[in-house]
Design a protein around this motif. Structure first.
Motif, mmCIF file in Angstrom:
data_model
loop_
_atom_site.group_PDB
_atom_site.id
_atom_site.type_symbol
_atom_site.label_atom_id
_atom_site.label_comp_id
_atom_site.label_asym_id
_atom_site.label_seq_id
_atom_site.Cartn_x
_atom_site.Cartn_y
_atom_site.Cartn_z
ATOM 1 N N ILE A 121 0.848 -1.197 0.000
ATOM 2 C CA ILE A 121 0.000 0.000 0.000
ATOM 3 C C ILE A 121 0.881 1.244 0.000
ATOM 4 C CG2 ILE A 121 -1.924 -1.126 1.205
ATOM 5 C CD1 ILE A 121 0.307 1.375 3.048
ATOM 6 N N ARG A 122 0.261 2.356 -0.323
ATOM 7 C CA ARG A 122 0.913 3.651 -0.203
ATOM 8 C C ARG A 122 0.094 4.496 0.769
ATOM 9 N NH1 ARG A 122 0.483 5.020 -4.994
ATOM 10 N NH2 ARG A 122 2.473 4.220 -5.772
ATOM 11 N N VAL A 123 0.777 5.104 1.721
ATOM 12 C CA VAL A 123 0.090 6.014 2.632
ATOM 13 C C VAL A 123 -0.210 7.309 1.866
ATOM 14 C CG1 VAL A 123 0.230 7.272 4.814
ATOM 15 C CG2 VAL A 123 1.336 5.028 4.596
ATOM 16 N N LYS A 124 -1.436 7.775 1.968
ATOM 17 C CA LYS A 124 -1.818 8.997 1.266
ATOM 18 C C LYS A 124 -1.054 10.201 1.811
ATOM 19 C CE LYS A 124 -6.499 7.520 -0.019
ATOM 20 N NZ LYS A 124 -7.961 7.776 0.120
ATOM 21 N N SER A 125 -1.135 11.305 1.101
ATOM 22 C CA SER A 125 -0.437 12.515 1.539
ATOM 23 C C SER A 125 -1.082 13.047 2.823
ATOM 24 C CB SER A 125 -0.500 13.589 0.453
ATOM 25 O OG SER A 125 -1.829 14.083 0.325
ATOM 26 N N TYR A 126 -0.333 13.827 3.552
ATOM 27 C CA TYR A 126 -0.829 14.408 4.799
ATOM 28 C C TYR A 126 -2.070 15.250 4.531
ATOM 29 C CZ TYR A 126 -0.397 16.824 9.351
ATOM 30 O OH TYR A 126 -0.599 17.333 10.610
ATOM 31 N N GLU A 127 -2.042 16.020 3.446
ATOM 32 C CA GLU A 127 -3.185 16.870 3.108
ATOM 33 C C GLU A 127 -4.441 16.038 2.848
ATOM 34 O OE1 GLU A 127 -0.228 16.989 1.706
ATOM 35 O OE2 GLU A 127 0.565 18.887 2.466
ATOM 36 N N GLU A 128 -4.286 14.913 2.135
ATOM 37 C CA GLU A 128 -5.439 14.054 1.854
ATOM 38 C C GLU A 128 -6.004 13.446 3.139
ATOM 39 O OE1 GLU A 128 -4.997 11.913 -2.375
ATOM 40 O OE2 GLU A 128 -3.201 11.703 -1.118
ATOM 41 N N ILE A 129 -5.118 13.045 4.042
ATOM 42 C CA ILE A 129 -5.574 12.428 5.291
ATOM 43 C C ILE A 129 -6.288 13.445 6.170
ATOM 44 C CG2 ILE A 129 -4.785 11.357 7.439
ATOM 45 C CD1 ILE A 129 -2.644 9.917 5.782
ATOM 46 N N LEU A 130 -5.788 14.688 6.211
ATOM 47 C CA LEU A 130 -6.447 15.719 7.014
ATOM 48 C C LEU A 130 -7.898 15.919 6.580
ATOM 49 C CD1 LEU A 130 -3.620 18.399 7.346
ATOM 50 C CD2 LEU A 130 -4.668 17.105 9.206
ATOM 51 N N GLN A 131 -8.190 15.692 5.319
ATOM 52 C CA GLN A 131 -9.560 15.861 4.824
ATOM 53 C C GLN A 131 -10.506 14.775 5.321
ATOM 54 O OE1 GLN A 131 -9.342 16.202 0.533
ATOM 55 N NE2 GLN A 131 -7.787 17.805 0.660
ATOM 56 N N THR A 132 -9.978 13.719 5.927
ATOM 57 C CA THR A 132 -10.813 12.625 6.447
ATOM 58 C C THR A 132 -11.006 12.720 7.960
ATOM 59 O OG1 THR A 132 -9.023 11.048 6.965
ATOM 60 C CG2 THR A 132 -9.777 11.161 4.665
ATOM 61 N N LEU A 133 -10.428 13.759 8.602
ATOM 62 C CA LEU A 133 -10.408 13.839 10.053
ATOM 63 C C LEU A 133 -11.356 14.912 10.578
ATOM 64 C CD1 LEU A 133 -6.522 13.716 10.587
ATOM 65 C CD2 LEU A 133 -8.127 11.792 10.580
ATOM 66 N N ASP A 134 -11.937 14.636 11.754
ATOM 67 C CA ASP A 134 -12.744 15.664 12.405
ATOM 68 C C ASP A 134 -11.836 16.616 13.173
ATOM 69 O OD1 ASP A 134 -12.083 14.480 14.865
ATOM 70 O OD2 ASP A 134 -13.974 13.375 15.000
ATOM 71 N N THR A 135 -12.427 17.561 13.864
ATOM 72 C CA THR A 135 -11.632 18.579 14.550
ATOM 73 C C THR A 135 -10.837 18.017 15.725
ATOM 74 O OG1 THR A 135 -13.642 19.141 15.781
ATOM 75 C CG2 THR A 135 -13.100 20.506 13.867
ATOM 76 N N ASP A 136 -11.119 16.789 16.138
ATOM 77 C CA ASP A 136 -10.315 16.106 17.158
ATOM 78 C C ASP A 136 -9.247 15.215 16.528
ATOM 79 O OD1 ASP A 136 -11.731 17.211 19.308
ATOM 80 O OD2 ASP A 136 -13.279 15.666 19.171
ATOM 81 N N ASN A 137 -9.076 15.329 15.205
ATOM 82 C CA ASN A 137 -8.119 14.521 14.441
ATOM 83 C C ASN A 137 -8.442 13.034 14.506
ATOM 84 O OD1 ASN A 137 -6.663 16.671 13.472
ATOM 85 N ND2 ASN A 137 -4.678 15.839 14.059
ATOM 86 N N ARG A 138 -9.729 12.711 14.464
ATOM 87 C CA ARG A 138 -10.176 11.318 14.527
ATOM 88 C C ARG A 138 -11.029 10.965 13.316
ATOM 89 N NH1 ARG A 138 -9.256 9.238 19.672
ATOM 90 N NH2 ARG A 138 -8.721 10.831 21.213
ATOM 91 N N ASN A 139 -10.979 9.693 12.986
ATOM 92 C CA ASN A 139 -11.858 9.138 11.967
ATOM 93 C C ASN A 139 -12.561 7.952 12.601
ATOM 94 O OD1 ASN A 139 -12.542 7.115 9.748
ATOM 95 N ND2 ASN A 139 -11.967 8.871 8.493
ATOM 96 N N ARG A 140 -13.856 8.102 12.878
ATOM 97 C CA ARG A 140 -14.641 7.092 13.598
ATOM 98 C C ARG A 140 -13.949 6.681 14.901
ATOM 99 N NH1 ARG A 140 -15.013 2.646 9.337
ATOM 100 N NH2 ARG A 140 -13.152 3.741 8.597
ATOM 101 N N VAL A 158 2.731 11.157 10.686
ATOM 102 C CA VAL A 158 2.960 12.074 9.564
ATOM 103 C C VAL A 158 4.226 11.732 8.764
ATOM 104 C CG1 VAL A 158 3.336 14.492 8.921
ATOM 105 C CG2 VAL A 158 1.646 13.910 10.684
ATOM 106 N N PRO A 159 5.355 11.346 9.411
ATOM 107 C CA PRO A 159 6.556 11.046 8.615
ATOM 108 C C PRO A 159 6.372 9.924 7.606
ATOM 109 C CG PRO A 159 7.133 11.310 10.933
ATOM 110 C CD PRO A 159 5.642 11.285 10.859
ATOM 111 N N TYR A 160 5.366 9.078 7.778
ATOM 112 C CA TYR A 160 5.159 7.952 6.862
ATOM 113 C C TYR A 160 4.271 8.308 5.670
ATOM 114 C CZ TYR A 160 7.095 5.362 10.808
ATOM 115 O OH TYR A 160 7.920 4.908 11.821
ATOM 116 N N CYS A 161 3.701 9.504 5.670
ATOM 117 C CA CYS A 161 2.804 9.896 4.578
ATOM 118 C C CYS A 161 3.550 9.906 3.240
ATOM 119 C CB CYS A 161 2.210 11.275 4.843
ATOM 120 S SG CYS A 161 1.021 11.299 6.196
ATOM 121 N N GLY A 162 2.894 9.379 2.219
ATOM 122 C CA GLY A 162 3.465 9.349 0.885
ATOM 123 C C GLY A 162 4.401 8.185 0.627
#
Length: 369
Positions: free
Chosen positions: A249-268, A277-281
């Protein structure tokens, strides 16, 4: 004995280890877990000295662990704890190990003086101690492992206690440059944090922007403390890839992942940590799926709201963590499938991405200190 990262050790025999344990299967309140017996008599290299660790129960910063050691690649398989899939790095006490150089010297470990003669431990005691002494009326069993009992085996370690950083260096856990870079980031983040608390939002934006500009010049990691924008009461994007162990797999970019997060930086409910973050991309292989785990606060088995995956050789390096810099615990982060994308299975592509993944792994390993 004062072991350093990279030293070779031999795990002591079952009999020697049992003589160090109390009737609850513990040494200085740290449990010796049943799956650790399989390593008795075998040799391993020290990953890092676990003189400190992080509080994953109350999330209150760092903890001090006397005589703690982590060995390379030895993680809990969860077999004695309801099939927990967290794969925590196992803690070892120096008393359970001996340097390889002394392995043939006939050295015998005396029982600690705090344990009275005849008050030893048996293998059955160790197995029984995997269940907590107090059990709930329903919803059990409640387990007791190294993670759930960590507060009992450790003491508070304030981030400002500079002795821990000297030990990080002396033990080989972290090199001088890594410590320096960590202090620089800590200073930047502290300024950013207090600016936002004081309502100086524009200044904090300028600071994070400047940090990113400097990082781009050197190919570094962007400021890892941005937050998602989806209101906490709104649904977040979900993706189902049904990823399986071994898939690339490839980890998506940091910007793409931020678009999936709520204001608490959580997804479900699953938190996207700054250490991810260092593993993004980058490209990695799936190590395992995670659906079941022991709740470290309650000792009860919990199930995730939607599956997540663990990636091979991707763990927390404690470089961007509040009050627990350079923690050696190497916890595996859990990844939502929406933060990842499957890489083509074509043989030529697979070889190329595998080489890229291996290169990334080597780079991270080289920068670990």
């Amino acid at each position: 004995m004062s072991l350093r990262a990279g030293d070779w050790v031999e795990v002591r025999s079952k009999g020697e280890i049992l003589r160090t344990l109390d009737k609850d299967g513990r040494l200085e309140n740290l449990p010796f877990m049943p799956q650790m017996f399989q390593y008795c008599g075998r040799r391993f290299r020290v990953y890092k000295r676990a003189h400190k660790t992080c509080d994953t129960i109350n999330f209150a910063g760092g903890r001090k662990l006397p005589g703690g050691i982590h060995l390379e690649n030895l993680r809990c398989d969860g077999s004695a704890f309801g099939g927990c899939q967290a794969a925590c790095l196992i803690f070892w006490k120096e008393a359970w190990l001996k340097p390889v150089d002394s392995a043939s010297s006939g050295e015998v470990l005396p029982p600690p003086t705090k344990i009275a003669a005849g008050n030893g431990c048996t293998e059955s005691d160790v197995l029984a101690a995997t269940h907590a002494k107090t059990q709930p009326l329903s919803g059990g069993p409640r387990y007791a492992c190294q993670a759930t009992e960590l507060l009992e085996a450790t003491t508070r370690l304030p981030w400002w206690d500079v002795r821990q950083y000297f030990e990080d260096y002396a033990s080989g856990n972290a090199g001088g440059w890594r410590l320096f870079v960590g202090f620089v980031y800590a200073a930047v983040f502290s300024c950013y944090h207090y600016m936002r608390r004081l309502g100086l939002t524009r200044l904090s934006v300028v600071l994070s922007w400047a940090y990113d500009k400097v990082q781009r010049l050197y190919g570094g990691v962007p400021f890892p403390r941005y937050r998602g924008s989806i209101p906490a009461d709104r649904p977040v994007p979900t993706v189902k890839l049904d990823l399986q162990p071994g898939e690339l797999i490839r980890v998506k970019s940091y910007e793409e992942i931020l678009q999936t997060l709520d204001t608490d930086n959580r997804n479900r409910g699953l938190y996207f940590d700054a250490e991810m973050v260092p593993y993004c991309g980058q490209t990695f292989r799936v190590r395992s799926r995670v659906t079941t785990f022991v709740n470290e606060k309650t000792g009860l088995i919990n199930r995730l709201r939607g599956p997540a995956v663990i990636l091979e050789k991707v763990w927390c390096k404690a470089r961007y963590s509040d009050c627990r810099m350079q923690c050696p615990r190497a916890i595996y982060p859990w990844w939502r499938e929406g933060w990842l994308e499957r890489v083509s299975d074509a043989p030529s592509d697979q070889r190329g991405h595998a080489q890229a993944a291996e290169a990334a792994t080597r780079a991270h390993a080289a920068s670990d200190t």
